[in-house]
Design a protein around this motif. Structure first.
Motif, mmCIF file in Angstrom:
data_model
loop_
_atom_site.group_PDB
_atom_site.id
_atom_site.type_symbol
_atom_site.label_atom_id
_atom_site.label_comp_id
_atom_site.label_asym_id
_atom_site.label_seq_id
_atom_site.Cartn_x
_atom_site.Cartn_y
_atom_site.Cartn_z
ATOM 1 N N PHE A 109 0.830 -1.203 0.000
ATOM 2 C CA PHE A 109 0.000 0.000 0.000
ATOM 3 C C PHE A 109 0.865 1.254 0.000
ATOM 4 N N ARG A 110 1.888 1.261 0.784
ATOM 5 C CA ARG A 110 2.718 2.458 0.977
ATOM 6 C C ARG A 110 3.385 2.900 -0.321
ATOM 7 N N GLU A 111 3.791 1.928 -1.155
ATOM 8 C CA GLU A 111 4.561 2.277 -2.341
ATOM 9 C C GLU A 111 3.761 3.097 -3.354
ATOM 10 N N HIS A 112 2.437 3.098 -3.241
ATOM 11 C CA HIS A 112 1.639 3.848 -4.212
ATOM 12 C C HIS A 112 1.652 5.351 -3.950
ATOM 13 N N PHE A 113 2.258 5.775 -2.860
ATOM 14 C CA PHE A 113 2.392 7.208 -2.589
ATOM 15 C C PHE A 113 3.722 7.749 -3.115
ATOM 16 N N PHE A 114 4.429 6.934 -3.901
ATOM 17 C CA PHE A 114 5.708 7.340 -4.481
ATOM 18 C C PHE A 114 5.587 7.384 -6.000
ATOM 19 N N HIS A 115 6.451 8.201 -6.614
ATOM 20 C CA HIS A 115 6.560 8.192 -8.069
ATOM 21 C C HIS A 115 7.544 7.106 -8.476
ATOM 22 N N GLY B 59 -9.960 11.187 1.753
ATOM 23 C CA GLY B 59 -9.999 11.695 0.391
ATOM 24 C C GLY B 59 -8.630 12.104 -0.115
ATOM 25 N N ARG B 60 -7.815 12.691 0.750
ATOM 26 C CA ARG B 60 -6.461 13.080 0.346
ATOM 27 C C ARG B 60 -5.610 11.857 0.011
ATOM 28 N N ASP B 61 -5.812 10.767 0.750
ATOM 29 C CA ASP B 61 -5.074 9.535 0.454
ATOM 30 C C ASP B 61 -5.424 9.040 -0.950
ATOM 31 N N ILE B 62 -6.711 9.002 -1.239
ATOM 32 C CA ILE B 62 -7.178 8.526 -2.541
ATOM 33 C C ILE B 62 -6.636 9.399 -3.660
ATOM 34 N N ALA B 63 -6.720 10.714 -3.474
ATOM 35 C CA ALA B 63 -6.269 11.646 -4.504
ATOM 36 C C ALA B 63 -4.759 11.573 -4.713
ATOM 37 N N ALA B 64 -3.998 11.347 -3.640
ATOM 38 C CA ALA B 64 -2.544 11.275 -3.762
ATOM 39 C C ALA B 64 -2.122 10.064 -4.581
ATOM 40 N N VAL B 65 -2.733 8.915 -4.332
ATOM 41 C CA VAL B 65 -2.397 7.716 -5.104
ATOM 42 C C VAL B 65 -2.710 7.937 -6.581
ATOM 43 N N ALA B 66 -3.883 8.478 -6.878
ATOM 44 C CA ALA B 66 -4.266 8.717 -8.268
ATOM 45 C C ALA B 66 -3.333 9.717 -8.926
ATOM 46 N N HIS B 67 -2.974 10.772 -8.199
ATOM 47 C CA HIS B 67 -2.109 11.813 -8.748
ATOM 48 C C HIS B 67 -0.726 11.268 -9.080
ATOM 49 N N PHE C 242 4.974 16.996 -11.733
ATOM 50 C CA PHE C 242 4.013 16.442 -10.779
ATOM 51 C C PHE C 242 4.698 16.267 -9.428
ATOM 52 N N MET C 243 4.123 16.842 -8.387
ATOM 53 C CA MET C 243 4.573 16.621 -7.015
ATOM 54 C C MET C 243 3.463 15.930 -6.239
ATOM 55 N N THR C 244 3.800 14.861 -5.523
ATOM 56 C CA THR C 244 2.830 14.158 -4.687
ATOM 57 C C THR C 244 3.448 13.995 -3.309
ATOM 58 N N TRP C 245 3.161 14.940 -2.431
ATOM 59 C CA TRP C 245 3.820 14.996 -1.131
ATOM 60 C C TRP C 245 2.783 14.808 -0.034
ATOM 61 N N HIS C 246 2.240 13.604 -0.016
ATOM 62 C CA HIS C 246 1.244 13.250 1.004
ATOM 63 C C HIS C 246 1.294 11.757 1.230
ATOM 64 N N GLN C 247 1.137 11.356 2.467
ATOM 65 C CA GLN C 247 0.873 9.970 2.821
ATOM 66 C C GLN C 247 0.189 9.951 4.181
ATOM 67 N N PRO C 248 -0.592 8.919 4.460
ATOM 68 C CA PRO C 248 -1.258 8.824 5.763
ATOM 69 C C PRO C 248 -0.347 8.207 6.810
ATOM 70 N N LEU C 249 -0.811 8.171 8.003
ATOM 71 C CA LEU C 249 -0.236 7.478 9.149
ATOM 72 C C LEU C 249 1.096 8.059 9.601
ATOM 73 N N VAL C 250 2.076 8.083 8.695
ATOM 74 C CA VAL C 250 3.400 8.631 9.018
ATOM 75 C C VAL C 250 3.517 9.960 8.283
ATOM 76 N N PRO C 251 3.230 11.081 8.938
ATOM 77 C CA PRO C 251 3.170 12.374 8.249
ATOM 78 C C PRO C 251 4.500 12.764 7.623
ATOM 79 N N SER D 37 3.349 19.652 3.510
ATOM 80 C CA SER D 37 2.820 18.299 3.575
ATOM 81 C C SER D 37 1.368 18.309 3.112
ATOM 82 N N GLY D 38 0.999 17.334 2.272
ATOM 83 C CA GLY D 38 -0.351 17.273 1.724
ATOM 84 C C GLY D 38 -0.465 17.813 0.319
ATOM 85 N N THR D 39 0.622 18.330 -0.245
ATOM 86 C CA THR D 39 0.583 18.958 -1.571
ATOM 87 C C THR D 39 0.521 17.913 -2.679
ATOM 88 N N THR D 40 -0.395 18.107 -3.615
ATOM 89 C CA THR D 40 -0.376 17.414 -4.900
ATOM 90 C C THR D 40 -0.463 18.503 -5.960
#
Length: 754
Positions: free
Chosen positions: A244-250, A303-311, A422-431, A460-463
């Protein structure tokens, strides 16, 4: 807080090989090795899952139009065999089971259609969608066993006959998915395609899920991938899994070894876990639009988690964005359709609930993810064709691993002359901490672009999607520190950008451009936008910069109308309807005056009516366990809920059409019954429970009862990403029960002129 002493560097990367053309499909929907073409025009489609069997037929039209308002271009749906043919003989396609009518409703909503015909589907259904008699048949399931193929042939024959009126004419069915999560049977998938074709189940392309390094028949099906922020299918105490975690990375790895791993029986594979670029572009069908819960594990996805993975997937080179689910639903009363320990699955799912915490909930309500994804989809609508010509390049400095929380996660899509960062600087649990001193150094084919002029701090939280060297209406934009959202046609093209939190939106125009600036919207609630009017000898461009605080309320319709409104803006010709509004009057941007203008009239006000609640039986002390299967806790039965649960009677006589029963509660399991028959349920994970009153089918004299089962301190139940972020309540509490209907606005130019 992290800071970088030197600019962040990336070099545009050319395509590694020539484009394969023609690829898969037909003139109306073609897939090459790089992209998707719709009627010969490059597009970046966005599909979203809605199960027509889990949404009442009377609600199909509204849900589909809400999807379209959220930027979805194609609806995807499973056809579960067990619903249509519970016993051998003629299949049932009446009423709720009328797949052809669902396709027609989708076409009326201006949506393409993807039909996932299985015959094994999963979708958290019993037997993966096989009827019990098929599951019990003495055959080798999901193989080329002739006895099994005869069963499939009969089913596909009946489904093909039902859909013949749809598929035999010009239609919007662009794809058919064969099987699901089958990893080591490429010859079987090829056989399924042959049987489907023989029975008229024909679409532009055939697809199959490719995660888990699936072996697929090359040249016959397009592989599709997935990515979830969290999932119910891991053990309750396994923490936030790496899959799951790897989807918050490019990255450029598209396989996900975790999806479906709990049901996987073979480790055989046919790929190295990457898409095959010589044949296919990277595409998805299951980006997590939310997540459902199992009894043993109950994720909470924002919602931010979902949007970050998609972004992140767009930056990684996605050629097709596909979500599972985009619209939640519920299994109807009667037969128990869900995956469970009783049917040999490792997960106990709620009997009814399949809300999935999706962008559009089971009650038709909108969640935070709806607005966040709508903005991404608007970008793909207006810039997706351009983006399909831009391969993805990763930066020189990449994160050192999944625990790296200091290296900015970003990617460049560029054709060597122009691009998007594209910048995706968000993930849950571990800010993630804010990143200071961010500046980019992009090596394009003929130039180097360094921007912005002064380094900025990325919060933190930027897409973000920042343009580089783009041209609009003859006006060159060297770069901007605000996200691309939309580009509308008009006497003067209008470029819509969105500011990031804490970063002033700057636009650097090419030389020879004169710019004037004005503030748009001096009064609340639509305050703080800026309009730049850029003019030169070669062209003209207006740039509307939306402040970060208003981005969630922004809609740019397919016809180019710029609307600020809370809710979903459904466009039907010149008429706009704002659904799920908070009651704030919408505003429309007037390009000539450069101001927001209030629009529309209220068709329905927000209404909250308290439900009269009568307490009856208190909760009894529950057992520590209701059993287990494959080391996972089993859910209590309905008899257990009746035995140990607290009981309240709910008086719904004040309900009106369209009301949603909204229940705030705490405990383990909640169940609603009408005249003693269970009709709805929920496993607690902190979410408010919303049930359309008309789904309860409660008459004026019906007895509606809520039972809440308390948790036990020794329960092996995981809640949240790490399975430990919340505790299962050991009490049974009903905090509030209200009937809610949301406001609706109608914007009709004809009525405003009169």
């Amino acid at each position: 807080m992290t800071s970088f002493a030197a600019p962040l560097r990336a070099r545009s990367t050319p395509w590694p090989r020539p484009e394969s053309s023609p690829g898969f499909g037909d003139p109306r929907f073609t897939i090459t090795s790089r992209r998707v073409l719709r009627n010969g025009v490059p597009v970046l489609p966005v599909s979203g899952e809605l199960h027509h069997l889990r949404v009442p037929r009377a609600d199909w039209s509204r849900r589909l139009r809400l999807m379209r308002a959220g930027g979805i271009t194609a609806v995807s749906t499973y056809v579960f065999w067990l619903w249509h043919q519970p016993v051998p003989g003629p299949a049932d396609f009446d009423g709720q089971l009328d797949v052809a009518s669902f396709v027609a409703e989708a076409e009326a909503a201006d949506l393409d259609v993807v039909i996932r015909i299985g015959p094994w589907c999963h979708g958290e259904t019993r037997n993966g969608g096989f009827p019990d008699w098929v599951q019990q048949a003495p055959v080798q399931h999901r193989t080329n066993d002739p006895a099994y193929l005869r069963l499939v042939d009969d089913w596909f024959s009946q489904l093909g006959a039902h859909l013949s009126g749809v598929l035999a004419r010009e239609n919007r069915v662009i794809a058919i998915q064969l099987e699901n999560e089958l990893y080591d049977q490429p010859d079987h998938i090829a056989m399924l395609q042959r049987i489907a074709t023989d029975h008229g189940l024909v679409a532009s392309v055939y697809t199959s899920t490719a995660w888990g390094s699936a072996a697929l028949p090359k040249g016959l099906v397009v592989p599709l991938y997935g990515g979830y922020a969290d999932g119910f299918w891991v053990d309750s105490d396994s923490g936030w899994d790496a899959s799951f975690r790897e989807h918050f990375f490019h990255s450029h790895v598209w396989d996900d070894p975790g999806i479906g791993a709990d049901l996987r029986t073979s480790e055989k594979s046919g790929t190295d876990g990457r898409f095959a670029p010589e044949l296919y572009p990277p595409a998805t069908c299951e980006l997590g639009g939310g997540m459902t819960v199992a009894y043993h594990r109950r994720p909470t996805v924002s919602g931010r988690d979902i949007a970050a993975v998609a972004h992140a997937k767009i930056g990684n080179g996605s050629a097709w964005q596909g979500y599972y689910m985009f619209v939640g639903g519920a299994n109807p009363p009667g037969t128990q359709w869900q995956e469970s320990h009783a049917t040999g699955y490792p997960n106990d799912l709620p009997r009814f609930d399949y809300d999935f915490h999706a962008p559009i909930g089971a009650a038709g309500d909108l969640r935070e993810a709806f607005g966040l994804l709508r903005e991404q989809h608007t970008f793909l609508r207006d810039f997706g064709g351009m983006l399909t010509g831009m391969p993805s390049a990763l930066p020189e400095t990449m994160p050192k691993g999944l625990d790296d929380r200091s290296t900015l996660r970003w990617a460049l899509r560029s054709d060597g002359r122009r691009g998007v960062v594209f910048m995706t600087w968000h993930q849950p649990l571990v800010p993630l901490a804010d990143v200071e001193s961010v500046q980019f150094d992009l090596q394009l084919c003929e130039t180097t672009v360094r921007f912005p002029d002064r380094p900025v701090t990325v919060r933190s939280g930027t897409t973000a999607r920042w343009p580089v060297n783009l041209d609009f209406g003859g006006i060159g934009v060297d770069w901007a520190t605000a996200s691309l959202i939309a580009l509308t046609d008009g006497r003067v093209p209008l470029l819509v950008l969105g500011e990031e939190e804490g970063i002033l939106g700057q636009v650097r125009f090419a030389g020879g451009v004169d710019v004037t600036e004005q503030v748009v919207g001096a009064e609340r609630p639509w305050q703080g936008a800026r309009l730049l009017r850029a003019r030169s000898e070669s062209g003209a461009l207006d740039v509307l910069i939306i402040p970060f605080t208003l981005r969630g309320s922004l809609t740019v319709t397919p016809t180019g109308r710029v609307i600020l409104a809370v809710g979903a803006v459904v466009e039907d010709g010149a008429v706009l309807t704002v659904e799920e509004s908070d009651g704030t009057r919408p505003a429309e941007f007037c390009a000539d005056s450069g101001e927001w203008v209030g629009r529309g009239h209220s068709e329905r006000s927000t209404r909250r009516t308290a439900v009269v609640v009568t307490a009856h039986d208190p909760a009894a002390e529950p057992p520590a366990t209701y059993g287990q299967f494959k080391r996972r806790a089993s859910a209590p039965s309905s008899a257990d809920v009746r035995r140990y649960g607290a009981r309240w009677e709910l008086d719904l006589r004040r309900a009106i059409d369209g009301d949603v029963l909204t229940i705030s509660w705490m405990g383990d399991v909640a169940q609603l019954a009408v005249d003693g028959i269970p009709v709805a349920d929920q496993f607690w994970n902190g979410s408010v429970w919303r049930i359309p009153v008309d789904r309860l089918a409660a008459g004026s004299g019906s007895r509606v009862e809520l039972r809440v089962l308390p948790g036990h301190p020794e329960s092996r139940v995981g809640i949240g990403y790490d399975g430990r972020s919340a505790s299962l309540p050991v009490t049974a509490e009903l905090d509030e029960a209200v009937l809610v209907s949301t406001a609706r606005w109608r914007i009709d130019p004809a009525s405003e002129r009169s």
